[in-house]
Design a protein around this motif. Structure first.
Motif, PDB file in Angstrom:
ATOM      1  N   ILE A 141     -14.615  -0.728 -52.914  1.00  0.00           N
ATOM      2  CA  ILE A 141     -16.107  -1.450 -53.452  1.00  0.00           C
ATOM      3  C   ILE A 141     -16.330  -2.597 -52.414  1.00  0.00           C
ATOM      4  O   ILE A 141     -15.674  -2.653 -50.989  1.00  0.00           O
ATOM      5  N   GLN A 142     -17.808  -3.055 -52.292  1.00  0.00           N
ATOM      6  CA  GLN A 142     -18.405  -3.664 -51.544  1.00  0.00           C
ATOM      7  C   GLN A 142     -19.325  -4.355 -52.348  1.00  0.00           C
ATOM      8  O   GLN A 142     -19.792  -3.862 -53.729  1.00  0.00           O
ATOM      9  N   THR A 189     -23.185  -9.630 -56.717  1.00  0.00           N
ATOM     10  CA  THR A 189     -21.486  -8.682 -56.195  1.00  0.00           C
ATOM     11  C   THR A 189     -20.884 -10.110 -54.723  1.00  0.00           C
ATOM     12  O   THR A 189     -19.507  -9.496 -54.155  1.00  0.00           O
ATOM     13  N   PHE A 221      -9.865  -3.575 -50.300  1.00  0.00           N
ATOM     14  CA  PHE A 221     -11.945  -3.232 -50.453  1.00  0.00           C
ATOM     15  C   PHE A 221     -12.325  -2.202 -51.057  1.00  0.00           C
ATOM     16  O   PHE A 221     -12.283  -1.441 -51.983  1.00  0.00           O
ATOM     17  N   GLN A 222     -12.549  -2.166 -49.849  1.00  0.00           N
ATOM     18  CA  GLN A 222     -13.021  -0.930 -49.260  1.00  0.00           C
ATOM     19  C   GLN A 222     -12.382   0.474 -49.641  1.00  0.00           C
ATOM     20  O   GLN A 222     -12.585   1.265 -49.730  1.00  0.00           O
ATOM     21  N   ASP A 241     -22.550  -1.303 -62.351  1.00  0.00           N
ATOM     22  CA  ASP A 241     -22.887  -1.219 -60.525  1.00  0.00           C
ATOM     23  C   ASP A 241     -23.722  -3.030 -60.897  1.00  0.00           C
ATOM     24  O   ASP A 241     -24.604  -3.317 -61.546  1.00  0.00           O
ATOM     25  N   HIS A 250     -22.254  -1.217 -53.894  1.00  0.00           N
ATOM     26  CA  HIS A 250     -22.184  -0.446 -54.975  1.00  0.00           C
ATOM     27  C   HIS A 250     -21.160   0.365 -54.550  1.00  0.00           C
ATOM     28  O   HIS A 250     -20.265  -0.375 -53.829  1.00  0.00           O
ATOM     29  N   PHE A 251     -20.564   1.313 -55.389  1.00  0.00           N
ATOM     30  CA  PHE A 251     -19.713   1.922 -55.068  1.00  0.00           C
ATOM     31  C   PHE A 251     -19.814   2.723 -54.576  1.00  0.00           C
ATOM     32  O   PHE A 251     -20.501   3.717 -54.877  1.00  0.00           O
ATOM     33  N   LEU A 267     -17.385 -10.944 -54.181  1.00  0.00           N
ATOM     34  CA  LEU A 267     -16.325 -10.385 -53.105  1.00  0.00           C
ATOM     35  C   LEU A 267     -15.532 -11.455 -52.236  1.00  0.00           C
ATOM     36  O   LEU A 267     -14.785 -11.400 -51.696  1.00  0.00           O
ATOM     37  N   TYR A 308     -17.697   2.452 -64.109  1.00  0.00           N
ATOM     38  CA  TYR A 308     -17.661   1.500 -62.892  1.00  0.00           C
ATOM     39  C   TYR A 308     -19.591   0.667 -63.127  1.00  0.00           C
ATOM     40  O   TYR A 308     -20.420   1.575 -63.290  1.00  0.00           O
TER      41      TYR A 308
END
Length: 378
Positions: free
Chosen positions: A321-322, A348, A316-317, A342, A325-326, A352, A340
């Motif tokens: 993606i975390q 999230t 994902f990184q 937020d 925030h992007f 995630l 994108y």
């Protein structure tokens, strides 16, 4: 009642293992970005602190689960089998996954789009391989506990209830409580830390107290009044962990993890409460046969999930993606042209975590289908 006499108790242990495993990615997703928040009173930091504090009990719980089985005095302790099966499995799992993680760190680092990967360093690779990824310290620790299990069994097999209680309490005080208290600034400024280090009480140090604690709790189940007290201590432990961590972050005007260690007193308090809940509440649930099969399948995959989940997080990184925030600084794929959204961390973080878990269970299942690997690395 002996552990093997009640099948429900085995199911609750499986469920406890699964639940703890599911909390591991959440803790790491939060810890990895907690220093990137705009401020210690921002909604991002408050959400990260909330979820992170909620998941720090898992390592103590894993150790307690091991104590249930390896310190069971009704089961023979064969040092040869312990070494050739359990310790060797930890060693081979470490060597396999640590090698893969070291390769990833050397050739596929999350450094941002278009940036040149640093030249391969043999020293860095070897150091990464020896130390392992940040979550793999657990394999060193649990293998060490397995190594001394025959000697611990001499004590636990012959100790009285009060002697076990004394060992657990002393271990908690000197291994968990005192180091936690030493994190307070008004204590840290004095030489108490040196005085504590001079004690060298190795016998009750490390995770031995929790190892014995897991066996104690199935050997001597708590009465209702004690269970209520344990639940209260668990709630207090969570409140103190999240509250004190926030307080110290505000005091220092920067994020801190001082009260988020897996072996601090608050993590242990929460672990005992969660353990007690599964042992006394979840164990009374009548699961259907299909549910039991699903639970055992997930439990069997849990070790592999623990080992491989950081790979899924890194995937994902690579897309930036975390959970907060992007971040184009870590992305290896340019997605800046894609709109994108937020989302807030309250959405999230669980989302995630779920995606990482799905990927990790998938990888663990695939590896479990490969001859040789299924026996030694998951």
């Amino acid at each position: 009642m002996a552990l093997q006499e009640n099948k429900k108790r085995v199911v609750w242990i499986d469920l406890l293992r699964i639940f703890a495993t599911c909390c591991v990615p959440m803790a790491h997703l939060c810890s990895n970005v907690i220093n990137q928040t705009p401020g210690v009173l921002s909604s991002d930091y408050l959400a990260l602190n909330f979820f992170n504090s909620m998941c720090r009990w898992v390592v103590p719980a894993f150790v307690m689960i091991s104590g249930i089985f390896f310190l069971n005095k009704d089961k023979e302790c064969d040092p040869k089998k312990l070494f050739t099966k359990n310790i060797v499995r930890m060693a081979t799992a470490f060597l396999f996954w640590s090698f893969l993680y070291a390769l990833q760190q050397s050739f596929f680092p999350a450094i941002g789009v278009g940036k040149e990967i640093p030249a391969f360093s043999e020293k860095a690779f070897i150091n990464d391989f020896i130390s392992g990824e940040y979550h793999m310290w657990y394999l060193y620790m649990i293998a060490a506990l397995y190594l001394v299990t025959p000697f611990i069994r001499v004590f636990t097999d012959n100790a009285t209830k009060k002697q076990l209680e004394a060992f657990i309490v002393l271990s908690f005080v000197f291994t968990n409580l005192i180091p936690t208290l030493l994190n307070f600034p008004f204590i840290k400024q004095f030489e108490f830390n040196n005085a504590y280090n001079y004690l060298h009480i190795a016998f009750i140090g490390g995770y031995a107290g929790l190892y014995v604690g897991g066996q104690y709790m199935v050997r001597y189940p708590f009465r209702k009044k004690v269970r209520i007290f344990i639940y209260a201590m668990g709630i207090l432990g969570y409140a103190l962990m999240s509250g004190l961590n926030l307080w110290l972050s505000v005091r220092n005007d920067e994020p801190t993890k001082a009260f988020l260690d897996a072996d601090n007193a608050f993590s242990v308090m929460i672990a005992y409460a969660v353990f007690t809940f599964f042992q006394n509440v979840i164990s009374k649930v009548n699961f259907r046969e299909k549910a039991v099969k699903a639970i055992k399948w997930l439990s069997a995959r849990s070790f592999g999930v623990y080992l491989c989940h950081v790979f899924i997080m890194r995937a994902f990184q690579y897309f930036g993606i975390q959970v907060i925030h992007f971040d184009p600084k870590i992305a290896r794929v340019d997605l800046t042209h894609i709109p994108y959204i937020d989302f807030p961390p309250l959405i999230t973080i669980p989302l995630l975590t779920l995606l990482v878990l799905i990927g990790s269970f998938g990888v663990s299942w695939i590896v479990s289908k490969i001859p040789v690997l299924k026996k030694y690395v998951v």
